[in-house]
Each structure stands twice: as C-alpha cells, then as structure tokens.
Scaffold this active site. Structure first.
Site, PDB file in Angstrom:
ATOM      1  N   ILE A  80       0.834  -1.196   0.000  1.00  0.00           N
ATOM      2  CA  ILE A  80       0.000   0.000   0.000  1.00  0.00           C
ATOM      3  C   ILE A  80       0.869   1.247   0.000  1.00  0.00           C
ATOM      4  CG2 ILE A  80      -1.709   1.328   1.302  1.00  0.00           C
ATOM      5  CD1 ILE A  80      -2.852  -1.356   2.274  1.00  0.00           C
ATOM      6  N   ALA A 100      -4.686   5.801   7.522  1.00  0.00           N
ATOM      7  CA  ALA A 100      -5.639   4.874   6.912  1.00  0.00           C
ATOM      8  C   ALA A 100      -5.179   3.446   7.161  1.00  0.00           C
ATOM      9  CB  ALA A 100      -5.776   5.143   5.417  1.00  0.00           C
ATOM     10  N   ARG A 139      -4.213   1.601  10.993  1.00  0.00           N
ATOM     11  CA  ARG A 139      -4.884   1.128  12.195  1.00  0.00           C
ATOM     12  C   ARG A 139      -4.926   2.249  13.217  1.00  0.00           C
ATOM     13  NH1 ARG A 139      -6.544  -2.189   9.416  1.00  0.00           N
ATOM     14  NH2 ARG A 139      -6.487  -4.473   9.602  1.00  0.00           N
ATOM     15  N   ASP A 197      -8.987   7.723   8.739  1.00  0.00           N
ATOM     16  CA  ASP A 197      -9.970   6.735   8.309  1.00  0.00           C
ATOM     17  C   ASP A 197     -10.159   5.670   9.377  1.00  0.00           C
ATOM     18  OD1 ASP A 197     -11.748   5.566   6.340  1.00  0.00           O
ATOM     19  OD2 ASP A 197     -10.231   4.008   6.057  1.00  0.00           O
ATOM     20  N   GLU A 244     -12.063   2.638  17.876  1.00  0.00           N
ATOM     21  CA  GLU A 244     -13.052   2.296  16.860  1.00  0.00           C
ATOM     22  C   GLU A 244     -13.951   1.148  17.324  1.00  0.00           C
ATOM     23  OE1 GLU A 244     -12.683   0.802  12.258  1.00  0.00           O
ATOM     24  OE2 GLU A 244     -11.255   2.293  12.965  1.00  0.00           O
ATOM     25  N   HIS A 248     -13.673   4.355   8.265  1.00  0.00           N
ATOM     26  CA  HIS A 248     -12.924   3.135   7.921  1.00  0.00           C
ATOM     27  C   HIS A 248     -13.370   2.571   6.566  1.00  0.00           C
ATOM     28  CE1 HIS A 248     -10.526  -0.390   9.844  1.00  0.00           C
ATOM     29  NE2 HIS A 248     -10.265  -0.266   8.546  1.00  0.00           N
ATOM     30  N   ILE A 249     -13.170   3.380   5.534  1.00  0.00           N
ATOM     31  CA  ILE A 249     -13.607   3.004   4.179  1.00  0.00           C
ATOM     32  C   ILE A 249     -12.424   2.804   3.227  1.00  0.00           C
ATOM     33  CG2 ILE A 249     -15.881   4.063   4.385  1.00  0.00           C
ATOM     34  CD1 ILE A 249     -14.775   6.511   2.867  1.00  0.00           C
ATOM     35  N   GLY A 250     -11.254   2.513   3.800  1.00  0.00           N
ATOM     36  CA  GLY A 250     -10.051   2.386   2.975  1.00  0.00           C
ATOM     37  C   GLY A 250     -10.223   1.482   1.773  1.00  0.00           C
ATOM     38  N   ASN A 251     -10.807   0.295   1.981  1.00  0.00           N
ATOM     39  CA  ASN A 251     -11.006  -0.615   0.842  1.00  0.00           C
ATOM     40  C   ASN A 251     -12.482  -0.791   0.506  1.00  0.00           C
ATOM     41  OD1 ASN A 251     -12.025  -2.441   2.747  1.00  0.00           O
ATOM     42  ND2 ASN A 251     -10.071  -3.506   2.960  1.00  0.00           N
TER      43      ASN A 251
END
Length: 318
Positions: A158, A235, A237, A261, A266, A284-287
């Site tokens: 990444i 983005a 943890r 993110d 969380e 938390h929309i990274g993927n």
C-alpha cells in the site's frame, strides 16, 4: 454431510449467492457481532467467514468443536487469536493484496482533502454560505502538494501504491520501516529513520502492518517533532496514533491538520475530533469499493473451499 458455515457479518448479495453449496447461517444484526453472539452460533460449524471487526477469541475457538477454518475478510487479522487457532489446528486466512489500490486511492483523497480544505469548504458552502463573498486573494487558502515531502511509514504494497500516486503530484518521497530498495528507486524515494521522517515531512502517512509494538507510535512526544505546517494521515490502524495527544496537537497548532480513516477506540470516534475544522474523518472506508469487497469475498470463499475439501488454505496467516 453438508458442511456448516457461519457468516459473522453482512456480505455483498453476490457473495452470499455463492455460498449455496453449504449449510449457511449469517449474522444479520446492525451492530458488529459480539463474542456472545459468536459463541451462540459457532459451536457446531465447520467454517467461519468474518469481517475484521469480529472478535474471534480463544473462547470462541475452543467452543467451536468442529471448526476447521476462520476466513477473515480483510488483510489484517488482529481480531483473531491466531496463536490459539494454531494450537487447535484451525486454519486462519486473510485477503491480502486486494486492498492495495483502493486504500492507496483513499489515502491520496485524504491528503488532498486536508491540504486543500475540501471537506471544510463543503461544510462552509452548506452550513454558512453567507461566509462566501466571492473569489478573494486570501480567502480559504490551502497547501499545494507539488514540491512537498511525503513521509511514508511502511513502504509495503500500500505504501508503494501511495508513493506512485504522490510522485505523480510532484511530491518528494521519504520512508521508514523496512527498506525495499529496488521498489523505492522508481520514485527516487529516500530511506530515513523514523525521527528524520517526522522532522522532514510535510505530510506523514501510516501504512505499516499493525502489531502491538506500534501502539501510540504517534504520541505527544513524537507529534511535537513534526513540522507545525505538517499533516498526519492514518488509513492503517487506529491505535498507531494516540488520539488524546493528536487532539491536543491539532487544537494547539503542533501540527496543521489530520485526516483519519481509522480510530484508536473504533468504532467510537472521539467527540472532540468532530469539532475540529482541521480534521477530515471517514468511517474506515479504505477498501470500501464494490470491486475490492467483491474480490475479498471471493478470496475468503476460495480459502474455505480449499480447507473443507481437505486441502491447504490459499492465504494462511501462519
């Protein structure tokens, strides 16, 4: 006898359709599944397919007497007691690689957003449009990326995908962590110490695989070594960044802004974060793209198929 599979969270309808070969029970609650719910539903199952929010604890693993595989939907697997699973001979798999492009795209979006104040400008136009008097030389100034230094903590898959995109914006790349020298040559990226990265970067983005030693890597002390004009992007943890220290740094001008993110506690998001204009927040929309989530489902199912057929998992985490 038909194998029994428990799905611990909502999957795309197209993914669920492919599970017809097994006896499937799926959790349909709106909240993330709890340990108690898992204990109720997994005592007799052969396989668990779960999102990375599912707490696959030692207690869950020990109670599932027929369990052969836990197929995690996500590259990470810190929600699973992998050591206990290994002791019990239960396969644990993840969905590596497939998240790379989507997460890199979101990361660049976060960098652009916080540097150019896009979300902040959107709020102004919606909530206080009277503040916009027309174009003016000093109104709503942001920061250009061209010529700025991007510090990447973790130049893995990444991190490299982010470097590729950032280089196209004319950013200089430095990185810390492990040192993939050949890959770094493509962007003339420079390997530096963690301390140098924080001191030199205009934007710091985190892409290191999480382990407990990285908890609060960014804390009150390390945040103070960053430029006051710098932006922090996470983005990866949430626990990598000490939330209370970050909030204080944002409120007092220790750093210029942040885009997050993921969050330390969380799914709880610190209330103070939402009150700050110099923060961009995404859930938390990274993927979270149709393409990536579809592929993640396919990989998880392929792992389950392999193990329930008596073979080896395709993407074992140990």
């Amino acid at each position: 006898m038909t194998a029994s599979v428990f799905v611990a969270g909502k999957l795309l309808p197209e993914t669920m359709k492919t599970l017809g070969k097994w006896d499937v029970n799926a959790y349909t609650g709106e909240e993330n599944i709890t340990e108690d719910e898992l204990l109720k539903n997994t005592a007799e199952v052969d396989a668990i397919i779960c999102p990375l929010s599912s707490p696959i604890t030692a207690k869950v693993l020990e109670s599932a007497k027929n369990l052969k595989i836990v197929a995690n939907i996500g590259a990470g697997f810190d929600n699973i007691d992998v050591k206990k699973a290994q002791e019990l001979g239960i396969a644990v798999t993840n969905t590596p690689d497939v998240s790379t492009e989507a997460t890199a795209e979101l990361t660049l979006g976060l960098i652009l957003d916080v540097a150019r104040r896009i979300s902040e400008g959107d709020r102004l136009c919606r909530e206080t449009p009277e503040q916009f008097k027309g174009w003016a030389p000093t109104f709503f100034l942001g920061t250009e990326l061209s010529g700025k230094t991007l510090g990447i903590i973790g130049l893995g898959r990444i991190g490299q995908a982010v470097a590729k995109r950032a280089a196209a914006f004319g950013m200089k790349i430095i990185y810390s962590g492990h040192n993939p020298k050949e890959a770094a040559k493509e962007w003339d990226a420079k390997f530096v110490s963690q301390e140098e990265l924080l001191e030199q970067s205009d934007v710091v983005t985190i892409h290191a695989a999480y382990n407990p030693s990285l908890k609060h890597l960014l804390n009150e002390t390390t945040l103070k070594t960053m430029k006051s004009s710098a932006f922090l992007i996470n983005a990866a943890r949430g626990p990598v960044v000490e939330e209370a220290a970050l909030i204080n740094a944002l409120k007092t001008g220790v750093i210029a802004g942040a885009a997050l993110d993921v969050f330390e506690f969380e799914p709880k998001i610190g209330a103070e974060l939402g009150k700050l204009d110099n923060v961009v927040l995404t859930p938390h929309i990274g993927n979270a793209t149709v393409e990536t989530r579809t592929e993640m489902g396919k990989i998880a199912i392929a792992n389950v198929e392999a193990v329930l057929a008596g073979g080896e998992p395709l993407h074992s985490v140990y």
